[in-house]
Design a protein around this motif. Structure first.
Motif, PDB file in Angstrom:
ATOM      1  N   GLU A  45       0.833  -1.207   0.000  1.00  0.00           N
ATOM      2  CA  GLU A  45       0.000   0.000   0.000  1.00  0.00           C
ATOM      3  C   GLU A  45       0.863   1.251   0.000  1.00  0.00           C
ATOM      4  OE1 GLU A  45      -2.578  -0.261   3.319  1.00  0.00           O
ATOM      5  OE2 GLU A  45      -3.903  -1.787   2.428  1.00  0.00           O
ATOM      6  N   ARG A  46       1.937   1.254   0.807  1.00  0.00           N
ATOM      7  CA  ARG A  46       2.804   2.438   0.854  1.00  0.00           C
ATOM      8  C   ARG A  46       3.500   2.660  -0.480  1.00  0.00           C
ATOM      9  NH1 ARG A  46       4.109   0.503   6.042  1.00  0.00           N
ATOM     10  NH2 ARG A  46       6.032  -0.418   5.251  1.00  0.00           N
ATOM     11  N   SER A  78      -4.955   9.952   3.389  1.00  0.00           N
ATOM     12  CA  SER A  78      -5.820   8.770   3.417  1.00  0.00           C
ATOM     13  C   SER A  78      -5.030   7.517   3.745  1.00  0.00           C
ATOM     14  CB  SER A  78      -6.525   8.629   2.071  1.00  0.00           C
ATOM     15  OG  SER A  78      -7.269   7.439   2.010  1.00  0.00           O
ATOM     16  N   LEU A  79      -3.862   7.379   3.115  1.00  0.00           N
ATOM     17  CA  LEU A  79      -3.037   6.199   3.400  1.00  0.00           C
ATOM     18  C   LEU A  79      -2.585   6.189   4.851  1.00  0.00           C
ATOM     19  CD1 LEU A  79      -1.460   3.705   2.376  1.00  0.00           C
ATOM     20  CD2 LEU A  79       0.456   5.238   1.931  1.00  0.00           C
ATOM     21  N   THR A  80      -2.159   7.351   5.349  1.00  0.00           N
ATOM     22  CA  THR A  80      -1.692   7.421   6.740  1.00  0.00           C
ATOM     23  C   THR A  80      -2.798   7.017   7.709  1.00  0.00           C
ATOM     24  OG1 THR A  80      -0.178   9.214   6.147  1.00  0.00           O
ATOM     25  CG2 THR A  80      -0.683   8.921   8.487  1.00  0.00           C
ATOM     26  N   SER A  85       0.937   3.978  -2.931  1.00  0.00           N
ATOM     27  CA  SER A  85       0.604   5.352  -2.567  1.00  0.00           C
ATOM     28  C   SER A  85       1.756   6.305  -2.864  1.00  0.00           C
ATOM     29  CB  SER A  85       0.230   5.411  -1.088  1.00  0.00           C
ATOM     30  OG  SER A  85      -0.076   6.721  -0.714  1.00  0.00           O
ATOM     31  N   THR A  86       2.979   5.856  -2.634  1.00  0.00           N
ATOM     32  CA  THR A  86       4.140   6.720  -2.905  1.00  0.00           C
ATOM     33  C   THR A  86       4.228   7.052  -4.381  1.00  0.00           C
ATOM     34  OG1 THR A  86       5.325   5.753  -1.035  1.00  0.00           O
ATOM     35  CG2 THR A  86       6.648   6.903  -2.682  1.00  0.00           C
ATOM     36  N   ALA A 120      -4.306  11.846  -0.905  1.00  0.00           N
ATOM     37  CA  ALA A 120      -3.884  10.443  -1.017  1.00  0.00           C
ATOM     38  C   ALA A 120      -2.942  10.075   0.114  1.00  0.00           C
ATOM     39  CB  ALA A 120      -3.243  10.206  -2.378  1.00  0.00           C
ATOM     40  N   SER A 121      -1.991  10.972   0.412  1.00  0.00           N
ATOM     41  CA  SER A 121      -1.037  10.707   1.486  1.00  0.00           C
ATOM     42  C   SER A 121      -1.758  10.618   2.837  1.00  0.00           C
ATOM     43  CB  SER A 121       0.021  11.808   1.522  1.00  0.00           C
ATOM     44  OG  SER A 121       0.915  11.601   2.584  1.00  0.00           O
ATOM     45  N   LEU A 132       1.769   7.049  -6.537  1.00  0.00           N
ATOM     46  CA  LEU A 132       0.642   7.925  -6.880  1.00  0.00           C
ATOM     47  C   LEU A 132       0.894   9.354  -6.416  1.00  0.00           C
ATOM     48  CD1 LEU A 132      -2.191   8.397  -7.954  1.00  0.00           C
ATOM     49  CD2 LEU A 132      -3.080   7.628  -5.729  1.00  0.00           C
ATOM     50  N   VAL A 133       1.341   9.495  -5.154  1.00  0.00           N
ATOM     51  CA  VAL A 133       1.592  10.831  -4.610  1.00  0.00           C
ATOM     52  C   VAL A 133       2.720  11.514  -5.368  1.00  0.00           C
ATOM     53  CG1 VAL A 133       2.378  12.090  -2.573  1.00  0.00           C
ATOM     54  CG2 VAL A 133       0.668  10.293  -2.329  1.00  0.00           C
ATOM     55  N   GLN A 137      -3.645   3.182   7.383  1.00  0.00           N
ATOM     56  CA  GLN A 137      -2.651   2.287   7.969  1.00  0.00           C
ATOM     57  C   GLN A 137      -2.595   2.424   9.496  1.00  0.00           C
ATOM     58  OE1 GLN A 137       1.174   2.364   6.098  1.00  0.00           O
ATOM     59  NE2 GLN A 137       0.392   1.329   4.269  1.00  0.00           N
TER      60      GLN A 137
END
Length: 474
Positions: free
Chosen positions: A14-15, A114-116, A18-19, A111-112, A21-22, A119
């Protein structure tokens, strides 16, 4: 461990996604906003020169169209320049790049974030799950250990019994015929001894029963002597045991200090007990109520006490009152019921008497107000005609305890008995009849010092009529 590794792998994937994408959003957003830093892309340009120059080469100037237009409002500036050409902006839609770049940067932030958040929740959830599983494992392990220990203990006990039994059999087999015969004789003697001990215990119990029966017979004999006189020996022999118990107690009251206590108990005047805490007012009131119940056939119709099922429950339960009023509303209703009932009984002229008991009237007066005052005033005149014994308990004889303006009526219409204590905890037998009694000539007796008999206790009066008569000669 496998679950934790799988969980960590999911987090890494996921990270990573996400990385990427960000990063793409950040690069795209910044790249989109780069054209905004070049004015030629966004604005129209104007080529101009001074009027007195040849308007070639380095003498040609370039400026932003809307800035030049603002300057041309100055007449001096407009006279001294000549506009050569207007150059349109390289891209008229440049502002859209700024909007697109801003959206891309905001999307990168969202996005960042949301991921944080996702998780973080996943990690907390995983920790809680691991904690639950750890507790389950601990419980299973403990239960397994307890079961194992119990099983081992049972096996050890069975083994001990088996070894002991086998050892006894071996020892028995090793004994000679003489030793076996001696063991048989010892067993026979032990059996006979146990049987004799059992017979001895039975005989001791029979002896105790016989002594009890003898004591009962002697007590009945004493009761018969006390209740009988030379004139009515024949009639006492025909009395029932309950009548004999009544007569003996009444005679004991009549023979105690000129019978003042029996006069008080037998009177239909409202009786009020006063005294400090620890003087035994409640116990004395209960004893008087029980004597009226058993000797005057006056059951307790109503008990009005805020602690009827609390501190005073043990002593009040001996009375077996028909109804109890404990809460403030119940007490106010009970006061009203008493007033109505007295009026109704006066009309009906009943032949049977009954009792009403009121405890801690000092507090009830302040709680119930006019209802309590009306109850007290009506009790001065109506209880005698209604044939109801009113027994009240309060702190003192002042207006704090009784309604104002009733002092004279209290003296003529009630009996006031004061109790005392030695140290605020131990009741004394000393009492003072403040008012309410008269002598043989009808004169009022006030502040008469008296004592209560030593048997004047509710438990002893109750037992007198329930299988354990009082020995008044003691």
């Amino acid at each position: 461990m496998q679950e934790i590794e799988q969980f960590n792998e999911n987090l890494r994937r996921e990270r990573k996604a996400s990385t990427l994408l960000v990063g793409a959003l950040l690069v795209g957003g910044l790249a989109t906003t780069v054209p905004l830093f070049t004015d030629s892309i966004k604005h129209s340009k104007v080529l101009f020169c001074r009027v007195n120059s040849d308007c070639r080469g380095s003498s040609v100037r370039r400026g932003i169209a809307y800035i030049i237009d603002n300057e041309r409002r100055n007449q001096l500036f407009d006279i001294n320049i000549r506009v050569l050409r207007v150059l349109p902006p390289e891209d008229s839609t440049a502002y859209l790049f700024g909007i697109g770049g801003s959206i891309a940067l905001l999307a990168a932030y969202a996005a960042s974030k949301s991921l944080t958040d996702k998780q973080e929740k996943a990690i907390h959830s995983q920790f809680a799950l691991l904690k639950i599983k750890a507790l389950e494992n601990d419980i299973l392990t403990q239960n397994h250990l307890d079961l194992t220990a119990f099983s081992k203990a049972q096996q050890s006990e069975i083994t001990k019994q088996a070894i002991a039994r086998q050892t006894a059999e071996i020892i028995e087999a090793m004994k000679s015929p003489g030793e076996q015969q001696l063991d048989h004789l010892n067993g026979t003697l032990h059996g006979e001894l146990s049987l004799k001990n059992h017979e001895l215990q039975i005989s001791e119990m029979d002896k105790v029963i016989a002594d009890n029966k003898l004591q009962v017979a002697e007590t009945n004999k004493k009761l018969s002597k006390l209740s009988s006189t030379p004139q009515d020996e024949h009639s006492s022999s025909t009395q029932s045991p309950s009548e004999q118990l009544k007569d003996t107690l009444i005679n004991a009251l009549k023979n105690h200090e000129d019978g003042y206590l029996w006069k008080i108990i037998n009177s239909l005047k409202p009786l009020w007990l006063i005294g400090n805490q620890g003087s035994g007012k409640t116990y004395t009131a209960t004893a008087i109520a029980l004597i009226r119940k058993y000797c005057l056939d006056a059951p307790i119709h109503q008990l009005i006490d805020r602690h009827a099922t609390g501190d005073n429950a043990d002593v009040w339960q001996l009375l077996e009152a028909t109804s109890k009023a404990e809460s403030e509303d119940e007490i106010s209703t009970a006061f009203d019921d008493c007033c109505d009932r007295w009026l109704q009984r006066i009309k009906e002229k009943p032949s049977k008497k009954q009792q009403v008991i009121v405890d801690e009237f000092t507090n009830l007066k302040s709680l119930c107000g006019d209802t309590a005052i009306a109850f007290f005033k009506m009790s001065l005149t109506d209880t005698r005609k209604a044939k109801e014994y009113l027994l009240g308990i309060t702190h003192n004889a002042t207006n704090e305890s009784f309604p104002d303006g009733t002092a004279a009526a209290r003296k003529s219409g009630t009996i006031l008995l004061e109790k005392f204590s030695a140290n605020g905890e131990t009741p004394l037998s000393r009492v003072v009849v403040r008012y309410g009694l008269v002598d043989e000539n009808g004169n009022n007796l006030e502040d008469e010092e008296r004592t209560l008999p030593n048997w004047m206790h509710p438990e002893r009066v109750y037992q007198h009529f329930n299988g354990k008569p009082i020995n008044f000669e003691d």
